[in-house]
Design a protein around this motif. Structure first.
Motif, PDB file in Angstrom:
ATOM      1  N   ASP A 206      45.619  44.411  39.982  1.00 39.93           N
ATOM      2  CA  ASP A 206      45.416  45.774  38.624  1.00 39.93           C
ATOM      3  C   ASP A 206      46.111  44.695  37.427  1.00 39.93           C
ATOM      4  OD1 ASP A 206      46.180  47.756  37.044  1.00 39.93           O
ATOM      5  OD2 ASP A 206      46.274  48.664  38.929  1.00 39.93           O
ATOM      6  N   THR A 207      45.074  45.287  36.582  1.00 40.28           N
ATOM      7  CA  THR A 207      46.122  44.935  34.942  1.00 40.28           C
ATOM      8  C   THR A 207      47.330  45.468  34.709  1.00 40.28           C
ATOM      9  OG1 THR A 207      44.028  45.877  34.462  1.00 40.28           O
ATOM     10  CG2 THR A 207      43.667  43.864  34.726  1.00 40.28           C
ATOM     11  N   ASP A 208      47.863  46.779  34.986  1.00 39.26           N
ATOM     12  CA  ASP A 208      48.712  46.891  34.342  1.00 39.26           C
ATOM     13  C   ASP A 208      50.265  46.072  34.825  1.00 39.26           C
ATOM     14  OD1 ASP A 208      50.085  47.907  36.851  1.00 39.26           O
ATOM     15  OD2 ASP A 208      49.912  49.674  36.520  1.00 39.26           O
ATOM     16  N   GLU A 237      40.317  47.510  35.892  1.00 42.86           N
ATOM     17  CA  GLU A 237      40.908  48.230  35.192  1.00 42.86           C
ATOM     18  C   GLU A 237      41.758  49.602  36.506  1.00 42.86           C
ATOM     19  OE1 GLU A 237      42.221  48.267  32.435  1.00 42.86           O
ATOM     20  OE2 GLU A 237      41.652  46.210  32.088  1.00 42.86           O
ATOM     21  N   THR A 240      38.758  51.311  38.863  1.00 36.20           N
ATOM     22  CA  THR A 240      37.363  50.709  38.859  1.00 36.20           C
ATOM     23  C   THR A 240      37.484  51.231  40.720  1.00 36.20           C
ATOM     24  OG1 THR A 240      38.514  48.569  37.870  1.00 36.20           O
ATOM     25  CG2 THR A 240      37.112  48.329  39.901  1.00 36.20           C
TER      26      THR A 240
END
Length: 419
Positions: A206-208, A237, A240
């Motif tokens: 996850d891009t967080d 993101e 998704t």
């Protein structure tokens, strides 16, 4: 003269080499300690206004904040955390005053975190549990600090939260109870390499802040074990649902293990699509603590079977007490409340400190936020998640990571060295 000059230059050179060697050793010592060992500073206390007394008067119940994900994709994680924090104050009064819990929804996001923090500050809470996610926590640190409000996260695990880039050092109002991503990732990497005998790993994340940090730590630890990272996408993101392109890359890379750092909401469709491919059905899958949730089991169903999940922390002597209170008040099962024990302990740390520093005057309570912060820092008690003590930078002392496997639709804790 010439010979003497050569000897002088040689002596000077050797002295410089020796000096450089001493400097290198000193620097390597600093690297070993690294910035994560940097503690709170006088400048940090001054910035938070906690270098001197900061007294608030309470007329009525004592307001304590809870910043958690109460709606959205990870409410299944956030609501049990909030409930567990409240359970920590069940039946407890401070100098005859009840606790008034003030819940705010931080959405587990960099936008929701500071918005919730601002609302809690305006509600005049004396302390808070949360935020619960690393991105929301990072964005909220200054808000709590400016108000002198000490807050304890039960679940924000990104390593750099306690090593911010600022001359004052770590935010003195921030403490946390969970084991950090680096410790979790190291345990998972060792399990993948030593127990699963995996030599090649594909990393999905996850891009967080949480996902990126956990994925990076796993890659570092897996390489240190001797493994090879054979693929990792740019990341995905939140929300998704289509992972076909990532799965195609996994298939081409031919890894021995697939590692995912993120939350159960995205891990559910990812696992379903991954296991739908006959060639990828049997490749071991390992996920981080944000994925270990009952909603993964109910959502992914058979696709979750055989998955390995990590859960930082352990069960302490107060876990059964917490479990009973949680079941009585919220009809929930504490065993499946990820970071629930940590939330319970975060509340306990605040309440124990409050009991020591609150002063009754004319039917009202006076609470010095400076003294409250100092008492929280000195915490030392046996909790639901084990012994709770804090390091000089707000991190919890000690690290235990448990590994689970989905067997028959349930999480089964693994013994050391077993798969």
């Amino acid at each position: 003269m010439t010979h003497s000059g050569k000897m002088s230059r040689w002596t000077w050179l050797m002295a410089m080499v020796a000096l450089l060697a001493i400097f290198a050793v000193a620097c390597s010592g600093d690297d070993d300690d690294d910035s994560s060992s940097a503690g709170f500073t006088d400048a940090g206390y001054k910035t938070a206004g906690l270098d001197k007394a900061r007294v608030v008067t309470i007329d009525g119940d004592i307001p304590i904040g809870i910043s958690s994900a109460l709606t959205g994709e990870v409410a299944g994680l956030g609501i049990p955390i909030a409930d567990s924090a409240e359970v920590g104050g069940e039946g407890i009064t401070i100098k005859g005053k009840k606790i008034k819990w003030v819940r705010e929804d931080d959405l587990c996001s960099p936008e929701g975190g500071p918005a919730a923090a601002d609302r809690l500050v305006k509600a005049k809470v004396v302390a808070a549990i949360g935020p619960i996610c690393s991105g929301g926590t990072r964005a909220s640190l200054k808000i709590f600090d400016d108000a002198g409000i000490t807050h304890i996260s039960p679940s924000a695990t990104a390593g750099d939260l306690t090593t911010p880039t600022r001359p004052e050092g770590p935010y003195v109002t921030f403490f946390r109870v969970p084991v950090l991503n680096a410790d979790e990732a190291k345990a998972q990497a060792q399990f993948a390499y030593d127990t699963l005998k995996a030599k090649k790993a594909f990393v999905v994340f996850d891009t967080d802040d949480y996902g990126k940090d956990l994925a990076a730590e796993f890659q570092k630890s897996f390489k240190a074990e001797g493994g090879e990272i054979v693929g990792t996408p740019a990341g995905y993101e939140k929300k998704t649902t289509d992972f076909k392109s990532i799965i195609a890359n996994i298939k081409a890379a031919k890894p021995d293990v697939i590692y995912q750092a993120g939350f159960y909401a995205e891990a559910t469709p990812f696992l379903q699509q991954l296991r739908a491919d006959a060639d990828l059905k049997s490749i071991p899958y390992i996920g981080g603590d944000g994925i270990k949730n009952d909603e993964l089991l109910s959502g992914a169903k058979d696709a979750a079977e055989g998955a390995y999940l990590a859960l930082p922390g352990t069960t302490g002597s107060q876990f059964d007490t917490y479990k009973q209170k949680y079941a009585a008040k919220f009809k929930g099962n504490a065993d499946s409340a990820t970071f629930g024990a940590e939330a319970y302990d975060a509340a306990t740390a605040i309440l124990k400190a409050l009991d020591k520093v609150a002063v009754e005057k004319g039917g009202k309570l006076e609470i010095d936020l400076k003294k409250l912060n100092e008492e929280i820092k000195k915490s030392s008690f046996e909790g639901a998640s084990g012994k709770v003590e804090f390091q000089d930078n707000g991190n919890r002392a000690g690290a235990v990571v448990r590994l689970f496997k989905v067997v028959g639709g349930k999480y089964v804790q693994l013994e050391a060295g077993k798969k």
